[in-house]
Enzyme design. Structure first.
Site, PDB file in Angstrom:
ATOM      1  N   LYS A  66       0.821  -1.223   0.000  1.00 41.68           N
ATOM      2  CA  LYS A  66       0.000   0.000   0.000  1.00 41.68           C
ATOM      3  C   LYS A  66       0.855   1.273   0.000  1.00 41.68           C
ATOM      4  O   LYS A  66       0.429   2.295  -0.533  1.00 41.68           O
ATOM      5  CB  LYS A  66      -0.966  -0.001   1.188  1.00 41.68           C
ATOM      6  CG  LYS A  66      -2.076  -1.044   1.030  1.00 41.68           C
ATOM      7  CD  LYS A  66      -3.101  -0.990   2.142  1.00 41.68           C
ATOM      8  CE  LYS A  66      -4.074  -2.147   2.009  1.00 41.68           C
ATOM      9  NZ  LYS A  66      -5.132  -2.139   3.018  1.00 41.68           N
ATOM     10  N   ASP A 102     -10.641   1.798   2.009  1.00 43.01           N
ATOM     11  CA  ASP A 102     -10.842   1.004   3.231  1.00 43.01           C
ATOM     12  C   ASP A 102     -11.782   1.711   4.211  1.00 43.01           C
ATOM     13  O   ASP A 102     -12.697   1.105   4.772  1.00 43.01           O
ATOM     14  CB  ASP A 102      -9.499   0.719   3.923  1.00 43.01           C
ATOM     15  CG  ASP A 102      -8.670  -0.300   3.158  1.00 43.01           C
ATOM     16  OD1 ASP A 102      -9.258  -1.102   2.405  1.00 43.01           O
ATOM     17  OD2 ASP A 102      -7.437  -0.291   3.302  1.00 43.01           O
ATOM     18  N   GLY A 130      -1.266   1.688   9.557  1.00 46.14           N
ATOM     19  CA  GLY A 130      -1.846   1.988   8.256  1.00 46.14           C
ATOM     20  C   GLY A 130      -3.354   1.791   8.223  1.00 46.14           C
ATOM     21  O   GLY A 130      -4.087   2.601   7.648  1.00 46.14           O
TER      22      GLY A 130
HETATM   23  P1  ATR Z   1      -1.475  -2.130   9.785  1.00 41.88           P
HETATM   24  O1  ATR Z   1      -1.028  -1.703   8.415  1.00 41.88           O
HETATM   25  O2  ATR Z   1      -2.202  -3.438   9.835  1.00 41.88           O
HETATM   26  O3  ATR Z   1      -2.204  -1.045  10.516  1.00 41.88           O
HETATM   27  P2  ATR Z   1       0.912  -1.497  11.253  1.00 41.88           P
HETATM   28  O4  ATR Z   1       1.037  -0.227  10.480  1.00 41.88           O
HETATM   29  O5  ATR Z   1       2.111  -2.336  11.517  1.00 41.88           O
HETATM   30  O6  ATR Z   1      -0.125  -2.465  10.584  1.00 41.88           O
HETATM   31  O7  ATR Z   1       0.230  -1.112  12.650  1.00 41.88           O
HETATM   32  C1  ATR Z   1      -0.106  -2.062  13.596  1.00 41.88           C
HETATM   33  C2  ATR Z   1      -0.890  -1.379  14.726  1.00 41.88           C
HETATM   34  O8  ATR Z   1      -1.321  -2.375  15.647  1.00 41.88           O
HETATM   35  C3  ATR Z   1      -0.080  -0.380  15.534  1.00 41.88           C
HETATM   36  O9  ATR Z   1      -0.924   0.631  15.990  1.00 41.88           O
HETATM   37  C4  ATR Z   1       0.413  -1.256  16.712  1.00 41.88           C
HETATM   38  O10 ATR Z   1       0.722  -0.516  17.870  1.00 41.88           O
HETATM   39  P3  ATR Z   1       2.187   0.197  18.017  1.00 41.88           P
HETATM   40  O11 ATR Z   1       2.137   1.381  17.107  1.00 41.88           O
HETATM   41  O12 ATR Z   1       2.272   0.553  19.445  1.00 41.88           O
HETATM   42  O13 ATR Z   1       3.179  -0.860  17.591  1.00 41.88           O
HETATM   43  C5  ATR Z   1      -0.828  -2.072  16.944  1.00 41.88           C
HETATM   44  N1  ATR Z   1      -0.590  -3.340  17.654  1.00 41.88           N
HETATM   45  C6  ATR Z   1      -0.034  -4.474  17.178  1.00 41.88           C
HETATM   46  N2  ATR Z   1      -0.040  -5.457  18.102  1.00 41.88           N
HETATM   47  C7  ATR Z   1      -0.631  -4.926  19.206  1.00 41.88           C
HETATM   48  C8  ATR Z   1      -0.947  -5.417  20.509  1.00 41.88           C
HETATM   49  N3  ATR Z   1      -0.662  -6.679  20.874  1.00 41.88           N
HETATM   50  N4  ATR Z   1      -1.567  -4.586  21.370  1.00 41.88           N
HETATM   51  C9  ATR Z   1      -1.857  -3.324  21.025  1.00 41.88           C
HETATM   52  N5  ATR Z   1      -1.595  -2.784  19.808  1.00 41.88           N
HETATM   53  C10 ATR Z   1      -0.982  -3.580  18.922  1.00 41.88           C
END
Ligand code: ATR
Length: 276
Positions: A66, A102, A130
């Site tokens: 993306k 989305d 994202g």
């Molecule tokens: P995506 O494109 O799916 O949004 P990403 O950009 O890697 O993926 O973002 C993942 C999000 O999920 C982030 O907000 C992450 O929190 P951090 O910014 O603190 O890393 C959140 N996230 C992932 N695992 C998590 C967990 N176990 N508990 C809370 N937040 C989580």
């Protein structure tokens, strides 16, 4: 010759997009083919150039491309610009125009399909990656009473709220602030973290849900995720996963490319996995 479309991602084997778009084409009488492309990491632009050279008219983009699609676009629609990510490219006028459906797909699913108005409601969005960024502008357009973004890494949520400031108020906070005075405050709680992919639960207190709340998991087809289970155990009866969002964003892309919006309810029904 049929018009050519595709979805590109890696991995791509699990994608439902070809089946959805092929069904849309049949239902609307559009002559097109829609295939899946497994892109190579670092090879997005070359892959898309080749697809266009072979007559490709548009693509959907899924993980992990993306941001590559954002960089590839000659022009960006406002939602994609703010989201910093593109999930749909349109090559109709010889240029590559980028959009991100989305958030609109999610909003349509909540408002039109699930019958939950967002206007005047209190919305809590979990995550600041994202997926979360893509839904903020469509949410603000619905004029909620309050839109809160909560993230494990608070700085990311704050940065997003500042970036969106000219479009509306987004309150950024950490999970610990959701107890206390924010308990029982939220009509709609959306899990846009990637936690469910790893069978994890974001540290959201079970007390955040207001009576009659909707708990929405962006991930689809996995049944009761830890987040949806938490909501159910907290007494929430309106639970949804992202299948409706998937079908609605596909319908938006189809409408953008072909000028005709397919009906979505039958497809959503067919794809829905029971949340028990
Ligand atoms: P995506 O494109 O799916 O949004 P990403 O950009 O890697 O993926 O973002 C993942 C999000 O999920 C982030 O907000 C992450 O929190 P951090 O910014 O603190 O890393 C959140 N996230 C992932 N695992 C998590 C967990 N176990 N508990 C809370 N937040 C989580």
């Amino acid at each position: 010759m049929s018009a050519r479309y595709a979805v590109i991602g890696n991995p791509i084997g699990h994608t439902k997009s070809p089946a959805i778009h092929t069904a849309f084409a049949q239902a609307t009488g559009q002559d097109l083919t829609y295939t899946a492309i497994e892109g190579k990491r670092g090879g997005f632009a070359a892959e898309i150039d080749a697809f266009r050279a072979a007559g490709g008219m548009g693509v959907n983009i899924t993980t992990p491309f993306k941001l590559d699609a954002f960089a590839y676009a000659d022009r960006l629609k406002p939602v994609a610009q703010l989201a910093g990510a593109v999930n749909c490219l349109n090559f109709a006028d010889g240029k590559a125009e980028g959009e991100n459906f989305d958030g609109l797909g999610l909003t349509r699913d909540i408002v039109a399909n699930l019958g939950v108005a967002l206007r005047g409601k209190r919305i809590l969005l979990l995550g600041a990656g994202g997926a979360a960024r893509g839904v903020l502008l469509p949410f603000l357009h619905e004029q909620p009473e309050e839109l809160v973004i909560v993230n494990r890494t608070l700085a990311k949520a704050i940065a997003i709220s500042e970036q969106f400031a000219s479009h509306g108020t987004i309150i950024a906070t950490g999970y610990e602030a959701l107890s206390g005075e924010r308990a029982g405050q939220y009509d709609v709680v959306v899990n846009a973290t990637s936690a469910s992919l790893h069978h994890e639960l974001p540290p959201v207190p079970a007390s955040v849900f207001r009576s009659g709340a909707l708990a929405y998991e962006l991930l689809y087809g996995k049944g009761l995720t830890p987040f949806l289970r938490l909501a159910r155990e907290a007494g929430v009866t309106r639970l949804a996963d992202g299948v409706g969002m998937l079908v609605e964003q596909a319908a938006e892309a189809f409408a953008w490319w072909r000028g005709i919006r397919p009906e979505t309810a039958g497809m959503i029904n067919k794809m829905t996995v029971k949340l028990t």
